[in-house]
Design an enzyme around this catalytic site. Sequence first.
Site, short mmCIF file in Angstrom:
data_model
loop_
_atom_site.label_atom_id
_atom_site.label_comp_id
_atom_site.label_asym_id
_atom_site.label_seq_id
_atom_site.Cartn_x
_atom_site.Cartn_y
_atom_site.Cartn_z
N GLY A 145 -2.42 -2.81 -7.88
CA GLY A 145 -2.32 -4.15 -6.79
C GLY A 145 -3.62 -4.22 -6.14
N ALA A 193 -20.67 -1.75 -3.11
CA ALA A 193 -21.61 -0.45 -2.61
C ALA A 193 -21.38 0.43 -3.92
CB ALA A 193 -20.44 0.27 -1.82
N ARG A 244 -2.25 -4.71 -14.35
CA ARG A 244 -1.63 -3.44 -14.89
C ARG A 244 -1.61 -3.38 -16.29
NH1 ARG A 244 1.15 -4.51 -10.02
NH2 ARG A 244 0.70 -2.88 -8.54
N CYS A 245 -1.82 -2.30 -17.02
CA CYS A 245 -2.29 -2.18 -18.34
C CYS A 245 -1.27 -0.96 -18.94
CB CYS A 245 -3.66 -1.91 -18.72
SG CYS A 245 -3.92 -1.42 -20.45
N ASP A 297 -2.15 5.50 -6.90
CA ASP A 297 -1.66 6.59 -7.97
C ASP A 297 -1.75 6.55 -9.16
OD1 ASP A 297 -1.79 8.44 -5.72
OD2 ASP A 297 0.53 8.40 -5.36
N THR A 318 -5.46 0.31 -1.61
CA THR A 318 -4.04 -0.05 -1.49
C THR A 318 -3.78 -0.36 -0.36
OG1 THR A 318 -1.78 0.31 -1.54
CG2 THR A 318 -3.16 2.18 -1.63
N ASP A 342 -1.15 -0.34 1.36
CA ASP A 342 0.24 0.48 1.73
C ASP A 342 -0.15 1.80 2.33
OD1 ASP A 342 1.61 -1.68 0.43
OD2 ASP A 342 1.57 -0.64 -1.31
N ASP A 364 -0.37 4.40 0.93
CA ASP A 364 0.63 5.35 0.37
C ASP A 364 0.02 6.48 -0.74
OD1 ASP A 364 0.13 3.69 -1.66
OD2 ASP A 364 2.35 3.32 -2.06
N ARG A 402 6.71 -14.13 17.29
CA ARG A 402 6.83 -13.88 18.75
C ARG A 402 6.88 -15.25 19.64
NH1 ARG A 402 7.11 -9.87 23.14
NH2 ARG A 402 6.87 -8.19 21.70
N ARG A 454 15.08 -15.90 20.65
CA ARG A 454 15.75 -15.28 19.36
C ARG A 454 15.47 -14.04 19.05
NH1 ARG A 454 14.09 -20.57 15.79
NH2 ARG A 454 15.81 -21.98 16.43
N MET A 471 5.10 -5.24 4.24
CA MET A 471 4.95 -4.60 2.98
C MET A 471 4.79 -3.13 3.34
SD MET A 471 2.96 -7.31 0.52
CE MET A 471 3.44 -6.45 -0.85
N GLY A 472 4.47 -2.17 2.16
CA GLY A 472 4.31 -0.86 2.27
C GLY A 472 4.91 -0.25 1.11
N ARG A 473 5.50 -0.94 0.22
CA ARG A 473 6.22 -0.03 -0.66
C ARG A 473 7.35 0.66 -0.08
NH1 ARG A 473 3.35 0.75 -6.60
NH2 ARG A 473 1.77 1.55 -5.35
N ARG A 507 -1.56 -9.14 1.39
CA ARG A 507 -2.66 -8.63 0.27
C ARG A 507 -3.96 -9.38 0.53
NH1 ARG A 507 0.73 -5.96 -4.18
NH2 ARG A 507 -0.40 -7.45 -5.69
P1 ADP Z 1 -1.44 1.63 -8.70
O1 ADP Z 1 -2.74 2.19 -9.48
O2 ADP Z 1 -1.68 0.60 -7.64
O3 ADP Z 1 -0.65 2.72 -8.28
P2 ADP Z 1 0.06 1.41 -11.09
O4 ADP Z 1 0.94 2.22 -10.91
O5 ADP Z 1 0.72 0.00 -11.78
O6 ADP Z 1 -0.74 0.92 -9.59
O7 ADP Z 1 -1.09 1.56 -12.10
C1 ADP Z 1 -2.29 1.02 -12.43
C2 ADP Z 1 -2.44 1.20 -13.95
O8 ADP Z 1 -2.76 2.64 -13.98
C3 ADP Z 1 -1.39 0.89 -14.87
O9 ADP Z 1 -1.13 -0.32 -15.23
C4 ADP Z 1 -1.87 1.72 -15.95
O10 ADP Z 1 -2.88 1.04 -16.81
C5 ADP Z 1 -2.52 3.06 -15.32
N1 ADP Z 1 -1.54 4.00 -15.33
C6 ADP Z 1 -0.60 4.09 -14.53
N2 ADP Z 1 -0.01 5.39 -14.62
C7 ADP Z 1 -0.42 6.01 -15.67
C8 ADP Z 1 -0.27 7.11 -16.33
N3 ADP Z 1 0.82 7.99 -16.15
N4 ADP Z 1 -1.18 7.54 -17.51
C9 ADP Z 1 -2.09 6.55 -17.87
N5 ADP Z 1 -2.35 5.44 -16.99
C10 ADP Z 1 -1.71 5.23 -16.00
#
Ligand code: ADP
Length: 320
Positions: A12, A23, A73-74, A104, A126, A128, A130, A155, A163, A170-172, A253
């Site tokens: 995200g 930087a 995302r990939c 993460d 992020t 969030d 988190d 407000r 009301r 947000m914040g997942r 965001r």
């Molecule tokens: P964030 O980084 O915000 O937590 P995602 O969880 O969607 O977002 O992860 C972003 C990208 O990181 C994924 O689309 C994927 O390409 C890669 N990714 C996520 N989890 C894994 C994993 N367990 N192993 C390898 N690549 C990962």
Amino acid sequence: MAKKIGILTSGGDAPGMNAVIRAVTRSAIRKGFQVMGIKRGYNGLINGDMIELNQRSVSDIIQRGGTMLYTARCKEFRYEPGLQKAKQTCIDNGIEGIVAIGGDGSFRGAADLSARGIPCVGIPGTIDNDIDCTEYTIGYDTAMNTAVELVDKLRDTAQSHDRCSVVEVMGRNAGYIALNTGIACGATYIITNEMPYSIDDLIAKINDCLKTGKHHFIVIVSEGIGGSEEIAKEIEKRTSIESRATILGHVQRGGSPTVRDRVAASEMGYYAVELLSKGIGNRVIGMKDNKVIDVDIQEALKMRKPFDEDLFKLAHEISF
Ligand code: ADP
């Protein structure tokens, strides 16, 4: 020592990602590195979609939200063939280290690529907040300030019409944005995943406040709880107060990053390049007691961040 590094934004988007790109690029050029900007997260690494960045390519972006490198995302990167393609792209282009800005998920990817011989350093980006290994993530402050600005507007109208405004932020699954926005906006009630709550308690509080002459209310609901429409309906049914739900959504965001995000982005970006210049990978940058630190990625993914229960209790103590 690595002579060429890559930088990418993944997962995200968050305000301040551009400030990190700036930087990292400038710190790396100072050290005599070439810098490749990899597009759309790990997709760009698999497809070889990248551009060389010089100090002027990152001009005029420190104040911009979003990410000039795009993010995505990939799925392919989660599996061995995808990881091998990404590694080959690095070898073919002479890229000897990667800075990955994301959450993460992105760090898991960075750990996987580090394990295959390409040192990667993660930077927490992020809204969030988190990510457990760091007290602060890039984008968090901007998102909270956006939420506060919007709740202040709600407000005004809630006050004019007597009301209750139920606002979902947000914040997942994390309640950090909800807690801080709730305090800053003087919310009567804050609902998050981390702390127990009950609709009966919320209704009782509103009814008590009505008896003391309070006529308008803000209730903050975190994204992980959801159901703000239902909560508003319940309030309307069980009190004399008309209620409306608003889901702030993706507007949180965007926008120009705050001072805090720009400074944190600059510090973390600089630090990440310091690590890569020493050939150190498989680390995540974090913030502890306002100081930049680095943590092993596997360790970072195992950590658990405490929720500030005292702050939560304080919020409810002073809102009645
Ligand atoms: P964030 O980084 O915000 O937590 P995602 O969880 O969607 O977002 O992860 C972003 C990208 O990181 C994924 O689309 C994927 O390409 C890669 N990714 C996520 N989890 C894994 C994993 N367990 N192993 C390898 N690549 C990962």
